[in-house]
Write an enzyme that holds these catalytic residues in place. Structure first.
Site, PDB file in Angstrom:
ATOM      1  CB  CYS A  87      26.369  43.809  50.126  1.00 54.56           C
ATOM      2  SG  CYS A  87      27.319  43.359  48.647  1.00 54.56           S
ATOM      3  CB  ALA A  88      27.286  47.215  55.055  1.00 53.23           C
ATOM      4  N   GLY A  91      22.944  46.377  58.386  1.00 52.53           N
ATOM      5  CA  GLY A  91      24.050  46.558  59.316  1.00 52.53           C
ATOM      6  C   GLY A  91      24.222  45.496  60.376  1.00 52.53           C
ATOM      7  CG  ASN A  92      21.096  42.828  61.875  1.00 55.59           C
ATOM      8  OD1 ASN A  92      21.030  43.851  62.554  1.00 55.59           O
ATOM      9  ND2 ASN A  92      20.048  42.081  61.627  1.00 55.59           N
ATOM     10  CE  LYS A  93      24.624  38.186  56.944  1.00 53.78           C
ATOM     11  NZ  LYS A  93      23.249  38.720  56.997  1.00 53.78           N
ATOM     12  NE  ARG A 120      19.804  47.505  51.079  1.00 52.10           N
ATOM     13  CZ  ARG A 120      19.465  46.480  51.871  1.00 52.10           C
ATOM     14  NH1 ARG A 120      18.202  46.309  52.220  1.00 52.10           N
ATOM     15  NH2 ARG A 120      20.364  45.632  52.296  1.00 52.10           N
ATOM     16  CG  ASP A 163      25.134  38.376  53.480  1.00 55.64           C
ATOM     17  OD1 ASP A 163      25.132  37.141  53.440  1.00 55.64           O
ATOM     18  OD2 ASP A 163      24.102  39.054  53.712  1.00 55.64           O
ATOM     19  CB  CYS A 225      19.718  34.411  53.179  1.00 59.56           C
ATOM     20  SG  CYS A 225      19.154  35.723  52.077  1.00 59.56           S
TER      21      CYS A 225
END
Length: 398
Positions: A87-88, A91-93, A120, A163, A225
């Protein structure tokens, strides 16, 4: 990175933490520090805005909440790993994961980043393109529909980062203004009152179990989160109850804030998982769990842990002492590899010419030896004929 931040008028300081259990970091205005636990992460004062900075714009620096850095660090795949981020977007992770892999000199590893929402997905693709994810393949679609067969496209995947969509109960946009916060011990569905959090937890569980069906997968990291146990420790317990191939192992051992304490049914899970809250960790609410395949041999697990620790240490040293980011280092490595390949090709051509010349020389030498043998044979034949003629004449004379 350190030099660039200093050039913006920030003074580097050593971190001053409270008790080990608090894990609070609070840089004074116009100062910054290297996170003592999370390698490659610099901590700036609350409210700092660098969104217009050129290094941020080109992806050399990525702005991210401290807790959001936990996911990729918990996975920290070894060199050569084949990864999926389920679940990208935005894109931070994914980029953090790519940074960790590039920082350890990984040129064989790769990441497939899934995003099912078209808008997205476009954001994810733009960021990956702009910020140097050279071995990241973005994929539009739902990971739950991916082919997980033994001869399918993802048969070689070894590490998975999950995530997923969650309640977001840990995200505190205005904590300094005294906004209310959900308790870590609240059960989300009870608070939500509509069963929404329970539905999210069911979807999260299915994502994890789906990832565990990948034939070669070794490690799965799950994060949210959320501060609701229903999306966190309860999901981990459900995963362990639903299958027997994977076990929960300690995620980021150096992180002092573990799972919910004092809850009898969570006693086995709590020490293995990570939690983050603003009160204890100077960051938004977050949760991370790590699962490993039980059949992973002890020697393989030890080697992977050693490689993970070494790689994270190298990443921290590099980011602390140089403005050259992992994405730039990777680009330089690939340029060097290309130059090396070109040199190797030149050497190969030269070697080929050398071999061809040797073959020509050998052929010429063979021809010369054949000519010598033919000449010798003709001489021997003439000598034999001469001897025969002399013998005939002698016989006639007699």
């Amino acid at each position: 990175a350190k030099a660039h931040i200093a050039s913006l008028g920030f003074c580097f300081v050593e971190p001053e933490r409270g008790s080990d259990s608090s894990n609070n970091l609070a840089p004074a205005p116009k100062t910054f520090m290297l996170d003592p636990i999370l390698p490659g992460v610099f901590v700036l004062p609350p409210g700092t805005s660098l969104h217009e900075d050129g290094e941020v714009a080109r992806g050399a620096l990525v702005l991210q909440d401290r807790s959001s850095c936990l996911s990729a660090i918990a996975l920290s795949p070894p060199p050569g790993a084949v990864c999926i981020d389920t679940c990208a977007s935005p894109g931070n992770k994914t980029l953090h994961l790519a940074s960790i892999m590039a920082g350890q000199g990984d040129v064989d590893g790769r990441i497939t980043a899934f995003e099912r929402d078209p808008a997205r997905l476009a954001t994810l693709q733009r960021r990956i393109s702009e910020q140097g994810g050279y071995f990241v393949d973005t994929r539009g679609g739902d990971f739950m529909k991916a082919d997980l067969s033994a001869d399918g496209e993802f048969a070689e995947v070894t590490h998975v980062l999950i995530d997923p969509t969650c309640s977001g109960s840990g995200v505190i946009a205005a904590y300094e203004a005294g906004a209310s916060r959900a308790s870590e011990y609240d059960r989300g569905s009870a608070e939500a009152g509509s069963g929404e959090v329970a539905a999210l937890a069911r979807a999260q569980l299915q994502l994890i179990l789906h990832a565990m069906k990948l034939p070669a997968v070794r490690t799965v990291v799950y994060s949210t989160c959320s501060v609701f146990r229903e999306e966190n420790e309860d999901v981990v317990r459900a995963v362990l109850a639903a299958q027997s191939d994977f076990e929960s192992v300690m995620a980021i051992p150096a992180w002092p804030h573990r799972g919910l304490d004092g809850v009898a049914e969570l006693a086995a899970v709590a020490p293995l998982v990570c939690r983050a809250t603003y009160e204890k960790d100077s960051t938004n609410g977050f949760f991370v769990a790590r699962f490993e395949r039980k059949s992973l041999r002890a020697s393989e697990r030890a080697n992977e842990q050693a490689a993970r620790g070494s790689a994270l240490g190298e990443a921290a040293t590099a980011d602390a002492g140089s403005a050259e980011t992992p994405s730039i280092r990777q680009k330089r490595r690939r340029e060097a590899e290309a130059a090396g390949e070109a040199s190797a090709q030149t050497d190969e051509v030269a070697e080929g010419k050398k071999k061809k010349k040797a073959k020509r020389d050998e052929k010429a030498s063979g021809k010369a030896r054949a000519a010598e043998r033919a000449a010798a044979e003709r001489a021997a034949e003439r000598a034999e004929q001469a001897a025969h003629g002399a013998a005939v004449k002698a016989a006639e004379a007699a």
